[in-house]
Scaffold this active site. Structure first.
Site, mmCIF file in Angstrom:
data_model
loop_
_atom_site.group_PDB
_atom_site.id
_atom_site.type_symbol
_atom_site.label_atom_id
_atom_site.label_comp_id
_atom_site.label_asym_id
_atom_site.label_seq_id
_atom_site.Cartn_x
_atom_site.Cartn_y
_atom_site.Cartn_z
ATOM 1 N N MET A 1 0.970 -1.282 0.137
ATOM 2 C CA MET A 1 -0.048 -0.115 -0.117
ATOM 3 C C MET A 1 0.788 1.181 -0.324
ATOM 4 O O MET A 1 0.625 2.311 0.267
ATOM 5 C CB MET A 1 -0.973 -0.129 1.268
ATOM 6 C CG MET A 1 -1.870 -1.129 1.260
ATOM 7 S SD MET A 1 -3.590 -0.802 2.054
ATOM 8 C CE MET A 1 -3.145 -0.596 3.572
ATOM 9 N N ALA B 1 3.958 3.802 1.034
ATOM 10 C CA ALA B 1 4.479 4.368 2.408
ATOM 11 C C ALA B 1 5.580 3.463 2.908
ATOM 12 O O ALA B 1 5.687 2.904 3.928
ATOM 13 C CB ALA B 1 3.334 4.683 3.612
ATOM 14 N N HIS C 1 8.778 1.193 3.582
ATOM 15 C CA HIS C 1 9.863 1.236 4.745
ATOM 16 C C HIS C 1 10.890 0.050 4.573
ATOM 17 O O HIS C 1 10.664 -0.672 3.513
ATOM 18 C CB HIS C 1 9.484 1.178 6.178
ATOM 19 C CG HIS C 1 8.404 0.031 6.307
ATOM 20 N ND1 HIS C 1 8.661 -1.501 6.347
ATOM 21 C CD2 HIS C 1 7.090 0.251 6.673
ATOM 22 C CE1 HIS C 1 7.846 -1.795 6.621
ATOM 23 N NE2 HIS C 1 6.822 -1.124 6.610
ATOM 24 N N ALA C 2 11.816 -0.035 5.416
ATOM 25 C CA ALA C 2 12.923 -1.143 4.843
ATOM 26 C C ALA C 2 12.406 -2.582 5.051
ATOM 27 O O ALA C 2 13.002 -3.485 4.484
ATOM 28 C CB ALA C 2 13.807 -1.227 6.222
ATOM 29 N N GLY C 3 11.041 -2.878 5.637
ATOM 30 C CA GLY C 3 10.569 -4.137 5.852
ATOM 31 C C GLY C 3 9.859 -4.400 4.376
ATOM 32 O O GLY C 3 9.943 -5.573 3.881
ATOM 33 N N HIS C 4 9.501 -3.294 3.638
ATOM 34 C CA HIS C 4 9.027 -3.521 2.247
ATOM 35 C C HIS C 4 10.053 -3.950 1.386
ATOM 36 O O HIS C 4 10.088 -4.749 0.430
ATOM 37 C CB HIS C 4 8.109 -2.368 1.656
ATOM 38 C CG HIS C 4 7.216 -2.091 2.414
ATOM 39 N ND1 HIS C 4 6.719 -0.957 3.473
ATOM 40 C CD2 HIS C 4 5.602 -2.515 2.358
ATOM 41 C CE1 HIS C 4 5.754 -0.974 3.857
ATOM 42 N NE2 HIS C 4 4.865 -1.837 3.171
ATOM 43 N N GLN D 1 -10.253 -2.539 2.054
ATOM 44 C CA GLN D 1 -9.868 -3.231 3.336
ATOM 45 C C GLN D 1 -9.912 -2.133 4.391
ATOM 46 O O GLN D 1 -9.137 -2.668 5.602
ATOM 47 C CB GLN D 1 -8.458 -3.996 2.969
ATOM 48 C CG GLN D 1 -7.293 -3.177 2.918
ATOM 49 C CD GLN D 1 -6.156 -3.844 2.537
ATOM 50 O OE1 GLN D 1 -6.035 -4.298 1.364
ATOM 51 N NE2 GLN D 1 -5.097 -3.998 3.377
ATOM 52 N N GLN E 1 -2.676 -12.145 7.575
ATOM 53 C CA GLN E 1 -2.831 -12.049 6.337
ATOM 54 C C GLN E 1 -2.222 -12.943 5.379
ATOM 55 O O GLN E 1 -2.853 -13.578 4.280
ATOM 56 C CB GLN E 1 -2.400 -10.278 5.947
ATOM 57 C CG GLN E 1 -2.404 -10.236 4.281
ATOM 58 C CD GLN E 1 -1.976 -8.639 3.982
ATOM 59 O OE1 GLN E 1 -2.773 -8.013 4.092
ATOM 60 N NE2 GLN E 1 -0.613 -8.566 3.725
#
Lengths: 288, 288
Positions: free
Chosen positions: A40, A42, A44-47, A71, A163
């Site tokens: 979605m 925005a 961050h390092a996780g993405h 959602q 998810q």
């Protein structure tokens, strides 16, 4: 990494399905395998870790950025969810993303739209109880995106563990020709799981937020050592409230695949929590 | 044709998803396009026309035979629905079918199965009112079959006109990469639409059954000539009852795409009917 000079990198952006399909067809014509990371935005390092992992599994990686209205409930944060396309595209270029797909909401859901993918089983509990329309919205948009991109592999973060299980469930049930891969949650130095919603936290709340993973780890230690599970969960809830958290929607031990309540014989356990900190709702989970 | 000597013809049958995918992959490796006709077996000339049409559009044609438990209610005819695999396979060989897929119910719906494709819009009315779980069952199995076969084109009969519109709706909404084609209803000499369920009719009922299309054609003529639509529909219902039909579930003019009630400004009209004849429920429809 996030503040590096991004100028040398660019990534192709497409906004409509025909352009996406043309681009993917061109990859396929070269015999390239296709990885996919739905987001979605925005980022961050996780993405970025998801993209890097997809890139390690496939020749090219497509990332979608779409804040999916289906959602969000009317009272939720759809309107204020952070949107920062140029920054996101620049970040994606640094990790080898080959194509960014930014569909328009009215192309994803025209007025005549009439179809829903509904999942029972792992979708009915936890987030499914607190956000009743959430997983129908997730399943419907992810199925659409899978059919649009037609990837070989799709990578999801374990941060949204439920998810991930819901996606695996409908991919299995509906025979989608895609391999779904989960990747471990990326955390800040103090353990807080990276989330786009962390941007909502005040400086005070941000310090308090790290308490969530501390409490999860404490419960996990009690479970591993054969201690009193119910007491540990109760203590964790009390500690979070005492630290400044608002309502704890749940902190619970579940079967890692079905997300059913764990019993003494459940082999693979997952500990999941959702709790409010001010006006922000944080979720996290760990394997046990 | 149906009673011709079938000995010279054979068609490959596969029963599990891995074998299906291997076979389709082999077609694809040769650069062949793939057509698909999903059926519940008990094949008649209407099904064979679908296969021939698919064959005219694609290099190879896959036919599935699966009596889908999810689209029958407990009181319906799932148990007595005709099953005749060897005869069906022989018939399919005569029209150039390249592969018959006969999945087992417990492989299609294992115990953990938890996903449903739900369609609003054209699925909510008519058959959707009289058979509430019917279109969820149809949409779910057709989506599964599409993902299993991954055809370029799928051909459906207009005999099940509402089903065709429901399939077109979720294919559009969920961005499935398949072209859905409808083919005109094949009829007996007296006009009765071919249906596997015609086998349930007694000789007397079979003679009476032809009255359904006679009444539909009469209503169509009134509508085309600008006559009183409501009176024509009422007369048709009365004539069917007088001819020996039981309850007429509906006989109604609809928008040909959305299946909403037709008004004076509806451009494309479809006339649809469902009526009981003894213990058999017949459906039919025509364009106007």
């Amino acid at each position: 990494m996030l503040n590096a000079d991004l100028t040398p990198y660019t990534v192709t952006r497409v906004r409509d399905l025909a352009a996406l399909r043309d681009a993917v067809r061109a990859f396929r014509a070269k015999g390239l395998s296709v990885g996919f990371v739905p987001t979605m935005g925005a980022l961050h390092a996780g993405h970025l870790a998801l993209v890097e992992h997809a890139k390690s599994l496939c020749d090219v990686v497509v990332v979608s950025i779409f804040v999916n209205p289906k959602q969000f409930a009317p009272h939720e944060d759809f309107g204020r969810y952070p949107r920062q396309e140029d920054r996101d595209a620049a970040l994606l270029a640094t990790v080898g993303c080959d194509l960014v797909y930014l569909p328009e909401a009215d192309l994803m859901y025209p007025d005549v739209f009439a179809s829903t993918v509904h999942v029972d089983g792992p979708a009915l509990t936890l987030e499914g109880e607190f956000r009743p329309q959430f997983f129908d919205g997730v399943a419907t948009v992810v199925l659409k995106l899978f059919n649009q991109v037609q990837p070989d592999v799709a990578v999801f973060g374990e941060k949204d563990y439920q998810q991930l299980q819901v996606v695996k469930t409908f991919v299995r049930d509906l025979d989608l020709p895609v391999r779904v891969v989960g990747l471990a949650t990326v955390r800040e130095a103090d353990g807080l799981a990276l989330s786009s919603r962390n941007a909502y936290l005040s400086a005070d709340e941000r310090r308090t937020a790290a308490r969530l993973i501390v409490e999860l780890n404490t419960v996990a230690e009690v479970v591993r050592s054969g201690g009193d599970r119910a007491a540990a969960l109760q203590t964790a809830t009390e500690n979070l409230r005492a630290a400044g958290f608002g309502p704890v929607d749940y902190i619970t031990l579940r079967d890692a695949e079905t997300l059913a309540e764990a019993g003494p014989d459940t082999r693979a356990l997952r500990l999941l929590a959702a709790a409010w900190l001010g006006k922000t709702r944080l979720i996290d989970n760990i394997a046990i």
